[in-house]
Design a protein around this motif. Structure first.
Motif, short mmCIF file in Angstrom:
data_model
loop_
_atom_site.label_atom_id
_atom_site.label_comp_id
_atom_site.label_asym_id
_atom_site.label_seq_id
_atom_site.Cartn_x
_atom_site.Cartn_y
_atom_site.Cartn_z
N THR A 17 -5.33 82.48 18.03
CA THR A 17 -4.20 83.03 17.26
C THR A 17 -3.35 81.89 16.72
OG1 THR A 17 -4.18 85.06 18.55
CG2 THR A 17 -2.12 84.49 17.42
N GLY A 41 4.34 90.67 24.38
CA GLY A 41 3.12 90.03 24.88
C GLY A 41 1.94 90.10 23.91
N LYS A 44 3.22 87.39 19.17
CA LYS A 44 4.09 87.07 18.02
C LYS A 44 4.61 85.65 18.11
CE LYS A 44 6.87 90.54 18.96
NZ LYS A 44 6.11 91.05 20.13
N THR A 45 5.06 85.26 19.31
CA THR A 45 5.61 83.91 19.45
C THR A 45 4.51 82.86 19.34
OG1 THR A 45 7.46 84.74 20.74
CG2 THR A 45 7.00 82.40 20.93
N ASP A 137 -8.06 89.34 26.22
CA ASP A 137 -7.39 88.37 25.37
C ASP A 137 -7.66 88.63 23.89
OD1 ASP A 137 -6.36 87.16 27.59
OD2 ASP A 137 -7.77 85.48 27.60
P1 ADP Z 1 5.23 88.19 21.99
O1 ADP Z 1 6.04 87.13 21.30
O2 ADP Z 1 4.47 89.08 21.04
O3 ADP Z 1 6.02 88.99 22.99
P2 ADP Z 1 3.92 85.92 23.20
O4 ADP Z 1 3.36 85.20 22.03
O5 ADP Z 1 5.16 85.39 23.81
O6 ADP Z 1 4.09 87.47 22.84
O7 ADP Z 1 2.85 85.99 24.36
C1 ADP Z 1 1.51 86.36 24.16
C2 ADP Z 1 0.79 86.20 25.50
O8 ADP Z 1 -0.53 86.71 25.40
C3 ADP Z 1 0.69 84.74 25.91
O9 ADP Z 1 0.83 84.65 27.30
C4 ADP Z 1 -0.72 84.37 25.48
O10 ADP Z 1 -1.26 83.33 26.24
C5 ADP Z 1 -1.45 85.67 25.73
N1 ADP Z 1 -2.65 85.87 24.91
C6 ADP Z 1 -3.87 86.19 25.38
N2 ADP Z 1 -4.77 86.33 24.38
C7 ADP Z 1 -4.08 86.10 23.23
C8 ADP Z 1 -4.47 86.10 21.86
N3 ADP Z 1 -5.70 86.40 21.44
N4 ADP Z 1 -3.52 85.80 20.94
C9 ADP Z 1 -2.25 85.55 21.33
N5 ADP Z 1 -1.82 85.53 22.61
C10 ADP Z 1 -2.73 85.81 23.56
#
Ligand code: ADP
Ligand code: MG
Length: 147
Positions: A17, A41, A44-45, A137
């Motif tokens: 990502t 989760g 986005k970040t 993931d």
């Molecule tokens: P959000 O900002 O949407 O709340 P974050 O970007 O902070 O989410 O966190 C995404 C979480 O998901 C991280 O812990 C990351 O390691 C995990 N993750 C697992 N698989 C992916 C993926 N394919 N793309 C993005 N994040 C992933």
């Protein structure tokens, strides 16, 4: 002109990502707005960090901070990263954040998490990025440009 890919993408790790968003960040050479939708989760970040890295900003500095809603990072272009999760939402509150000035700033890239909170504050000419968790993931990422 900036050539940002649109369409459907599948990523199978946070790194993938990040790489997808990094490529987009690298391609940006004029102001652009990205509205990142997805559950907590979703990634986005991670996506915001990738865009930042593509703009020569240290991705470690691009976070979803606890108390700040608007973060500014200066790289090859200026990045404004907003996380609206903690605001109640609505056009007035968004207006008070100074978003009108931010989105009209020349040479700025704007990335907004939780654009649902914008309410009636419409942002024209933006890239809508929707990230959905398809198990483990794997993430489905849709990128579309809306006038
Ligand atoms: P959000 O900002 O949407 O709340 P974050 O970007 O902070 O989410 O966190 C995404 C979480 O998901 C991280 O812990 C990351 O390691 C995990 N993750 C697992 N698989 C992916 C993926 N394919 N793309 C993005 N994040 C992933
Ligand atoms: Mg986040």
């Amino acid at each position: 002109m900036t050539s940002i890919p649109t369409g459907q993408f599948i990523t199978r790790s946070a790194e993938e990502t990040f790489e997808l968003a990094y490529g987009i960040g690298e391609a940006i050479n004029e102001p652009a707005v990205f509205l990142l939708q997805g559950d907590l989760g979703a990634g986005k970040t991670v996506f915001a960090k990738g865009i930042g890295a593509g703009l020569d900003i240290d991705p470690a500095e691009v976070n979803s901070p606890t108390f700040t809603i608007v973060n500014q990072h200066d790289g090859r272009m200026r990045l404004y990263h907003l996380d609206l999760y903690r605001i109640a939402g609505g056009a007035n509150e968004v207006y008070d954040l100074g978003l009108e000035e931010i989105i009209t700033e020349p040479e700025a890239v704007v990335v907004i998490e939780w654009p649902e909170r914008l309410g009636a504050f419409a942002i024209p000419r933006a890239y809508w990025v929707t990230i959905s968790d398809s198990g483990g993931d794997e993430r489905n990422i849709s990128i579309r440009y809306e006038i």
